[in-house]
Design a protein around this motif. Sequence first.
Motif, short mmCIF file in Angstrom:
data_model
loop_
_atom_site.label_atom_id
_atom_site.label_comp_id
_atom_site.label_asym_id
_atom_site.label_seq_id
_atom_site.Cartn_x
_atom_site.Cartn_y
_atom_site.Cartn_z
N TYR A 40 0.86 -1.18 0.00
CA TYR A 40 0.00 0.00 0.00
C TYR A 40 0.89 1.22 0.00
CZ TYR A 40 -3.95 -3.03 0.92
OH TYR A 40 -4.91 -4.00 0.80
N VAL A 59 -1.18 -1.41 -4.27
CA VAL A 59 -2.45 -0.69 -4.14
C VAL A 59 -2.11 0.76 -3.80
CG1 VAL A 59 -4.64 -0.52 -2.90
CG2 VAL A 59 -3.60 -2.78 -3.30
N LEU A 61 -3.20 4.34 -2.59
CA LEU A 61 -4.26 4.89 -1.75
C LEU A 61 -4.56 6.35 -2.02
CD1 LEU A 61 -3.18 3.22 1.61
CD2 LEU A 61 -5.11 2.58 0.15
N ALA A 69 -9.05 3.34 4.34
CA ALA A 69 -9.18 2.77 3.00
C ALA A 69 -8.37 1.49 2.86
CB ALA A 69 -8.74 3.79 1.95
N LEU A 70 -7.21 1.46 3.49
CA LEU A 70 -6.37 0.25 3.48
C LEU A 70 -7.13 -0.91 4.12
CD1 LEU A 70 -2.65 0.02 4.43
CD2 LEU A 70 -4.28 -1.47 5.51
N ASP A 72 -10.37 -1.21 4.51
CA ASP A 72 -11.50 -1.56 3.66
C ASP A 72 -11.06 -2.46 2.51
OD1 ASP A 72 -13.25 -0.09 5.24
OD2 ASP A 72 -13.26 1.66 3.89
N ASP A 73 -9.91 -2.13 1.90
CA ASP A 73 -9.40 -2.94 0.80
C ASP A 73 -9.06 -4.35 1.28
OD1 ASP A 73 -8.34 -2.90 -2.12
OD2 ASP A 73 -6.69 -3.78 -0.94
N GLY A 76 -12.17 -6.32 1.76
CA GLY A 76 -12.69 -6.75 0.46
C GLY A 76 -11.96 -7.95 -0.10
N ARG A 77 -10.75 -8.17 0.35
CA ARG A 77 -9.95 -9.32 -0.08
C ARG A 77 -10.15 -10.51 0.85
NH1 ARG A 77 -5.74 -7.58 -3.54
NH2 ARG A 77 -5.75 -5.33 -3.79
#
Length: 156
Positions: A40, A59, A61, A69-70, A72-73, A76-77
């Motif tokens: 990130y 990724v 940001l 946001a990190l 959240d990502d 999502g994974r």
Amino acid sequence: RVAAGRPAYPRKVTVTASGELDPTAAFWHHGTEGQRPLVYTTDAGAEKLTVSAELAEVVVLGPDLDFGALLDDLGGRGIERLMVEGGSRIHTAFLSAGLADELHLAIGPTLVGDPRAPRFLGPATFPGGSTRRMRLLDISRIGDIALLRYRPKESS
């Protein structure tokens, strides 16, 4: 982990605002079987990144490191647990943003008197203000080290 159907090693994640990462470091080459580490970074860091796409998935940001946001990502994974290791900057960022569910402090018998020694946290405004106390969950002994587990915030 393998018996539970998961990879032998958890997915490695690193954060860099500068993009200055050593592609020869063991981090990229050990304990990564079957999954590239995640990097990130910021817009500026992505331009300077020296780690290839073969070694890591990058990724970006945006202009700043946004730890919300990190997370959240990562969610999502399918990554639901994260152990954050690092210096005072990353610890301060996670705790001041209220992003930590637990804090594990290892207290060892080393006395450090150097005023230039790194600190665990930097100056910040923390949730609940300067008088808010964390809740002690557990104390464990590991040789001559005391491991303290705290809950920085109440579970929702």
